[in-house]
Design a protein around this motif. Structure first.
Motif, short mmCIF file in Angstrom:
data_model
loop_
_atom_site.label_atom_id
_atom_site.label_comp_id
_atom_site.label_asym_id
_atom_site.label_seq_id
_atom_site.Cartn_x
_atom_site.Cartn_y
_atom_site.Cartn_z
N GLU A 1 0.80 -1.03 0.00
CA GLU A 1 0.16 -0.18 -0.31
C GLU A 1 1.01 1.17 0.03
O GLU A 1 0.61 2.28 -0.85
CB GLU A 1 -0.94 -0.02 1.21
N CYS A 2 1.97 1.15 0.87
CA CYS A 2 3.02 2.39 1.02
C CYS A 2 3.66 2.44 -0.58
O CYS A 2 3.84 3.68 -0.91
CB CYS A 2 3.67 2.14 1.85
N LEU A 3 4.04 1.29 -1.21
CA LEU A 3 4.50 1.52 -2.35
C LEU A 3 3.72 2.17 -3.39
O LEU A 3 4.03 2.96 -4.39
CB LEU A 3 5.03 0.00 -2.93
N ARG A 4 2.66 1.72 -3.42
CA ARG A 4 1.48 2.20 -4.40
C ARG A 4 1.64 3.88 -4.24
O ARG A 4 1.80 4.57 -5.44
CB ARG A 4 0.19 1.68 -4.39
N LEU A 5 1.73 4.26 -3.18
CA LEU A 5 1.58 5.72 -2.92
C LEU A 5 2.85 6.38 -3.27
O LEU A 5 2.73 7.44 -3.91
CB LEU A 5 1.43 6.12 -1.47
N GLU A 6 3.95 5.65 -3.05
CA GLU A 6 5.29 6.25 -3.24
C GLU A 6 5.34 6.35 -5.06
O GLU A 6 5.89 7.34 -5.47
CB GLU A 6 6.41 5.32 -2.82
N VAL A 7 4.96 5.19 -5.45
CA VAL A 7 4.98 5.23 -6.99
C VAL A 7 4.33 6.45 -7.53
O VAL A 7 4.64 7.23 -8.49
CB VAL A 7 4.44 3.82 -7.51
N ASP A 8 2.91 6.59 -6.88
CA ASP A 8 2.11 7.80 -7.44
C ASP A 8 2.76 9.03 -7.10
O ASP A 8 3.00 10.18 -8.01
CB ASP A 8 0.86 7.62 -6.43
N SER A 9 3.45 9.36 -5.77
CA SER A 9 3.92 10.41 -5.37
C SER A 9 5.18 10.61 -6.26
O SER A 9 5.51 12.04 -6.71
CB SER A 9 4.56 10.37 -3.81
N ALA B 1 2.53 6.51 -11.61
CA ALA B 1 1.63 5.67 -11.35
C ALA B 1 0.74 5.33 -12.91
O ALA B 1 0.18 4.37 -12.94
CB ALA B 1 0.50 6.16 -10.58
N ASP B 2 1.22 6.08 -13.98
CA ASP B 2 0.45 5.87 -15.08
C ASP B 2 1.35 4.49 -15.91
O ASP B 2 0.47 3.99 -16.74
CB ASP B 2 0.89 7.04 -15.89
N ARG B 3 2.28 4.15 -15.43
CA ARG B 3 3.05 2.98 -16.17
C ARG B 3 3.79 2.04 -14.99
O ARG B 3 3.97 0.88 -15.57
CB ARG B 3 4.04 3.58 -17.15
N ILE B 4 3.68 2.12 -13.98
CA ILE B 4 3.98 1.31 -12.74
C ILE B 4 2.89 0.90 -12.04
O ILE B 4 2.44 1.78 -11.32
CB ILE B 4 5.34 1.90 -11.86
N HIS B 5 2.21 -0.21 -12.14
CA HIS B 5 1.00 -0.41 -11.79
C HIS B 5 1.34 -1.71 -10.42
O HIS B 5 1.68 -2.73 -10.67
CB HIS B 5 0.34 -1.15 -12.54
N VAL B 6 1.07 -1.14 -9.32
CA VAL B 6 1.40 -1.84 -7.75
C VAL B 6 0.19 -2.47 -7.51
O VAL B 6 -0.96 -1.76 -7.28
CB VAL B 6 2.19 -0.99 -7.05
N GLN B 7 0.25 -3.70 -7.35
CA GLN B 7 -0.97 -4.52 -6.77
C GLN B 7 -0.58 -5.39 -5.80
O GLN B 7 0.33 -6.03 -5.68
CB GLN B 7 -1.80 -4.90 -7.92
N ALA B 8 -1.70 -5.57 -4.55
CA ALA B 8 -1.49 -6.67 -3.70
C ALA B 8 -2.46 -7.92 -3.93
O ALA B 8 -3.37 -7.60 -4.29
CB ALA B 8 -1.90 -5.70 -2.34
N VAL B 9 -1.77 -9.02 -3.96
CA VAL B 9 -2.37 -10.33 -3.82
C VAL B 9 -2.76 -10.73 -2.51
O VAL B 9 -2.03 -11.01 -1.92
CB VAL B 9 -1.77 -11.14 -4.90
N LEU B 10 -4.32 -11.05 -2.58
CA LEU B 10 -4.52 -11.51 -1.19
C LEU B 10 -5.31 -12.88 -1.32
O LEU B 10 -6.36 -12.94 -1.53
CB LEU B 10 -5.61 -10.82 -0.35
N PRO B 11 -4.58 -14.15 -1.67
CA PRO B 11 -5.44 -15.25 -1.66
C PRO B 11 -5.85 -15.85 -0.37
O PRO B 11 -5.54 -15.54 0.68
CB PRO B 11 -4.01 -16.10 -2.23
N GLY B 12 -6.76 -16.66 -0.78
CA GLY B 12 -7.34 -17.63 0.44
C GLY B 12 -6.88 -18.72 0.44
O GLY B 12 -5.46 -18.76 0.03
N ALA B 13 -7.50 -19.68 0.56
CA ALA B 13 -6.83 -20.83 0.68
C ALA B 13 -6.50 -21.73 -0.89
O ALA B 13 -7.60 -21.81 -1.44
CB ALA B 13 -7.73 -22.04 1.54
#
Length: 283
Positions: free
Chosen positions: A167-175, A179-191
């Protein structure tokens, strides 16, 4: 745009690719037409997967070694090409009461699950920025990143940390204006089916029975876990749609996220469950 339109023809680097959701993501990425770099400390596992996937490349790398990850990034960019998708997935589990956990097990888990993600970002992101082409960074948290579970504290802690880092990395890339070309995403798998429970650390003193009972309970959940390739397909679809939180089981994981939000809003203390409603494991 579809996942195939976005990712086909690009290079994907996936750590922890030898098993579980890492292998599922690799198989699906290859099916979309990506050149997949399979990274794992288990050379035999990624060599076997390499033989299955057209054009795949296997690399033995320990994500605990920052210099090795730097060399990996340099090698990929010089010999394979710009990375369109970086998946920081490598991770391990640990069972037992926190006070019984061996220091060596704690250090190993933190160095793989948390530092390994940081090393991947630090090694690859500068190359992505210099390449000036669209790219994606996925960091593997877990449903455990929004949950609290006894007898798995090191793992749960690490997945909370990865989620916050992402989440912080996403904000830093935007800051920084990328953010227009580096897309940061968090993967939250279940089982998701894997061997993470079988290979998890335990305890060699204290309440060994409690640690092994928790392992047994997780192995029971594994029997009903999601197929890794099916999980990968869902993740790629959500990524293509521009989601930030990529959930393998949207309702299942989403309910855990909502419950966590309610607990924090209401400032409720952690409470034991009489019946487990979700499982924190992903790999």
């Amino acid at each position: 745009m579809t996942a195939r339109e976005i990712f086909s023809g690009g290079v994907a680097v996936i750590t922890g690719a030898g098993n579980g959701i890492g292998a599922g993501l690799a198989r699906h990425a290859a099916g979309l037409g990506m050149t997949v770099v399979l990274v794992d400390i288990d050379g035999e596992a990624v060599a076997t997967l390499r033989d299955e996937l057209p054009g795949a490349i296997d690399v033995v790398c320990d994500v605990r070694d920052a210099d090795a990850v730097e060399r990996l990034a340099a090698q990929v960019y010089s010999e394979v090409g710009p990375v369109r998708l970086l998946v920081n997935n490598a991770g391990v589990e640990q069972f037992g009461y926190l006070w019984d956990t061996p220091v060596a097990n704690w250090d190993r888990l933190v160095s793989i699950n948390v530092s390994g993600v940081f090393y991947g970002i630090r090694a690859f992101l500068p190359h992505m920025l210099a390449a000036d082409t669209p790219s994606w960074v996925w960091n593997l948290s877990s449903i455990g990143g929004v949950a609290v579970v006894p007898l798995q504290a090191p793992y749960i802690m690490s997945k909370h940390a990865v989620l916050a880092l992402t989440e912080c990395l996403r904000l830093e890339v935007d800051s920084a204006g990328h953010a227009d070309r580096i897309h940061v995403q968090a993967v939250l798998p279940g089982a998701v089916k894997s061997n993470i429970f079988e290979t998890a650390g335990g305890v060699d003193g204290g309440d060994v029975a409690a640690a092994e009972a928790q392992r047994s309970a997780m192995l029971d959940i594994k029997a009903e876990a999601m197929d890794p390739i099916a999980a990968a397909e869902v993740v790629f679809e959500q990524a293509a749609a521009g989601e930030f939180y990529l959930l393998t089981q949207p309702e299942y994981v989403g309910n855990a996220m909502a419950e966590r939000a309610d607990v924090l809003r209401d400032r409720r203390p952690p409470a034991l469950r009489t019946k487990r409603r979700f499982d924190p494991a992903h790999q």
